[in-house]
Motif scaffolding. Sequence first.
Motif, PDB file in Angstrom:
ATOM      1  N   ALA A  11       7.270   0.244   7.604  1.00 20.90           N
ATOM      2  CA  ALA A  11       6.572  -0.023   8.866  1.00 20.90           C
ATOM      3  C   ALA A  11       5.066   0.175   8.702  1.00 20.90           C
ATOM      4  O   ALA A  11       4.266  -0.614   9.239  1.00 20.90           O
ATOM      5  N   THR A  12       4.677   1.174   7.943  1.00 23.58           N
ATOM      6  CA  THR A  12       3.253   1.420   7.704  1.00 23.58           C
ATOM      7  C   THR A  12       2.637   0.284   6.903  1.00 23.58           C
ATOM      8  O   THR A  12       1.529  -0.177   7.221  1.00 23.58           O
ATOM      9  N   VAL A  13       3.330  -0.186   5.879  1.00 28.61           N
ATOM     10  CA  VAL A  13       2.821  -1.306   5.075  1.00 28.61           C
ATOM     11  C   VAL A  13       2.667  -2.535   5.963  1.00 28.61           C
ATOM     12  O   VAL A  13       1.644  -3.238   5.895  1.00 28.61           O
ATOM     13  N   VAL A  52      -6.748  -2.968   2.045  1.00 29.76           N
ATOM     14  CA  VAL A  52      -5.320  -2.659   2.199  1.00 29.76           C
ATOM     15  C   VAL A  52      -4.982  -1.360   1.489  1.00 29.76           C
ATOM     16  O   VAL A  52      -4.328  -0.472   2.053  1.00 29.76           O
ATOM     17  N   LEU A  53      -5.446  -1.206   0.256  1.00 30.57           N
ATOM     18  CA  LEU A  53      -5.125  -0.001  -0.507  1.00 30.57           C
ATOM     19  C   LEU A  53      -5.762   1.239   0.106  1.00 30.57           C
ATOM     20  O   LEU A  53      -5.130   2.299   0.187  1.00 30.57           O
ATOM     21  N   THR A  54      -6.995   1.124   0.559  1.00 29.20           N
ATOM     22  CA  THR A  54      -7.664   2.253   1.205  1.00 29.20           C
ATOM     23  C   THR A  54      -6.933   2.659   2.473  1.00 29.20           C
ATOM     24  O   THR A  54      -6.732   3.854   2.738  1.00 29.20           O
ATOM     25  N   GLU A  55      -6.518   1.689   3.245  1.00 25.49           N
ATOM     26  CA  GLU A  55      -5.807   1.981   4.489  1.00 25.49           C
ATOM     27  C   GLU A  55      -4.436   2.600   4.207  1.00 25.49           C
ATOM     28  O   GLU A  55      -4.004   3.513   4.925  1.00 25.49           O
ATOM     29  N   LEU A  56      -3.742   2.133   3.172  1.00 24.18           N
ATOM     30  CA  LEU A  56      -2.473   2.749   2.794  1.00 24.18           C
ATOM     31  C   LEU A  56      -2.686   4.206   2.383  1.00 24.18           C
ATOM     32  O   LEU A  56      -1.895   5.079   2.756  1.00 24.18           O
ATOM     33  N   GLU A  57      -3.734   4.457   1.625  1.00 22.77           N
ATOM     34  CA  GLU A  57      -4.037   5.841   1.239  1.00 22.77           C
ATOM     35  C   GLU A  57      -4.238   6.717   2.469  1.00 22.77           C
ATOM     36  O   GLU A  57      -3.683   7.815   2.550  1.00 22.77           O
ATOM     37  N   ASP A  58      -5.018   6.227   3.418  1.00 19.39           N
ATOM     38  CA  ASP A  58      -5.316   6.998   4.624  1.00 19.39           C
ATOM     39  C   ASP A  58      -4.070   7.243   5.467  1.00 19.39           C
ATOM     40  O   ASP A  58      -3.808   8.361   5.895  1.00 19.39           O
ATOM     41  N   ARG A  59      -3.301   6.200   5.707  1.00 18.83           N
ATOM     42  CA  ARG A  59      -2.156   6.316   6.618  1.00 18.83           C
ATOM     43  C   ARG A  59      -0.964   7.038   6.006  1.00 18.83           C
ATOM     44  O   ARG A  59      -0.197   7.677   6.725  1.00 18.83           O
ATOM     45  N   VAL A  63      -2.771   8.904  -2.919  1.00 18.86           N
ATOM     46  CA  VAL A  63      -3.916   8.524  -3.748  1.00 18.86           C
ATOM     47  C   VAL A  63      -3.457   7.410  -4.670  1.00 18.86           C
ATOM     48  O   VAL A  63      -2.422   7.514  -5.320  1.00 18.86           O
ATOM     49  N   ILE A  64      -4.236   6.341  -4.694  1.00 21.66           N
ATOM     50  CA  ILE A  64      -3.938   5.211  -5.580  1.00 21.66           C
ATOM     51  C   ILE A  64      -5.074   5.121  -6.589  1.00 21.66           C
ATOM     52  O   ILE A  64      -6.229   4.893  -6.225  1.00 21.66           O
ATOM     53  N   GLU A  65      -4.736   5.327  -7.842  1.00 22.27           N
ATOM     54  CA  GLU A  65      -5.727   5.258  -8.916  1.00 22.27           C
ATOM     55  C   GLU A  65      -5.974   3.793  -9.287  1.00 22.27           C
ATOM     56  O   GLU A  65      -5.073   2.960  -9.206  1.00 22.27           O
ATOM     57  N   ASP A  66      -7.199   3.491  -9.709  1.00 24.53           N
ATOM     58  CA  ASP A  66      -7.554   2.120 -10.077  1.00 24.53           C
ATOM     59  C   ASP A  66      -6.634   1.540 -11.133  1.00 24.53           C
ATOM     60  O   ASP A  66      -6.280   0.362 -11.083  1.00 24.53           O
ATOM     61  N   ASP A  67      -6.221   2.355 -12.096  1.00 22.94           N
ATOM     62  CA  ASP A  67      -5.385   1.850 -13.185  1.00 22.94           C
ATOM     63  C   ASP A  67      -3.943   1.578 -12.752  1.00 22.94           C
ATOM     64  O   ASP A  67      -3.157   1.018 -13.515  1.00 22.94           O
ATOM     65  N   GLU A  68      -3.586   1.943 -11.509  1.00 17.38           N
ATOM     66  CA  GLU A  68      -2.243   1.663 -10.984  1.00 17.38           C
ATOM     67  C   GLU A  68      -2.168   0.299 -10.310  1.00 17.38           C
ATOM     68  O   GLU A  68      -1.083  -0.209 -10.061  1.00 17.38           O
ATOM     69  N   VAL A  69      -3.325  -0.265 -10.004  1.00 16.36           N
ATOM     70  CA  VAL A  69      -3.376  -1.516  -9.258  1.00 16.36           C
ATOM     71  C   VAL A  69      -3.261  -2.685 -10.228  1.00 16.36           C
ATOM     72  O   VAL A  69      -4.041  -2.824 -11.163  1.00 16.36           O
ATOM     73  N   ARG A  87       4.849   6.697  -4.069  1.00 16.66           N
ATOM     74  CA  ARG A  87       3.799   7.701  -3.959  1.00 16.66           C
ATOM     75  C   ARG A  87       3.965   8.588  -2.737  1.00 16.66           C
ATOM     76  O   ARG A  87       3.666   9.766  -2.771  1.00 16.66           O
ATOM     77  N   ALA A  88       4.472   7.998  -1.650  1.00 14.34           N
ATOM     78  CA  ALA A  88       4.567   8.744  -0.394  1.00 14.34           C
ATOM     79  C   ALA A  88       5.822   9.597  -0.289  1.00 14.34           C
ATOM     80  O   ALA A  88       5.822  10.622   0.386  1.00 14.34           O
TER      81      ALA A  88
END
Length: 90
Positions: A11-13, A52-59, A63-69, A87-88
């Motif tokens: 639902a968050t995504v 999108v990634l920043t908002e997922l981190e916040d909500r 933490v999403i590292e650059d090398d994971e994307v 991650r969550a």
Amino acid sequence: MVPEGMNAVEATVRDVLRDVLSLPQEQVDGFSADTELFGALPELDSMAVAGVLTELEDRLGIVIEDDEVDGEMLETFGALTRFAAERALV
């Protein structure tokens, strides 16, 4: 079997994609695990990915590292949801 909390992550995504990409609720509600995202949604360009990634981190409080994307995690709605859940829901 759906892991506890998976529905909340999904639902968050959905909410993040709707809000960041300004997509209609009906479109986002219709996303299935196989719905293609990056390359299929014109709204999801490289600049929007960061949002999108920043908002997922916040909500989700993750933490999403650059090398994971990579392209695989953004390929489909299911892949992005699984990535966020991994991650969550630890």
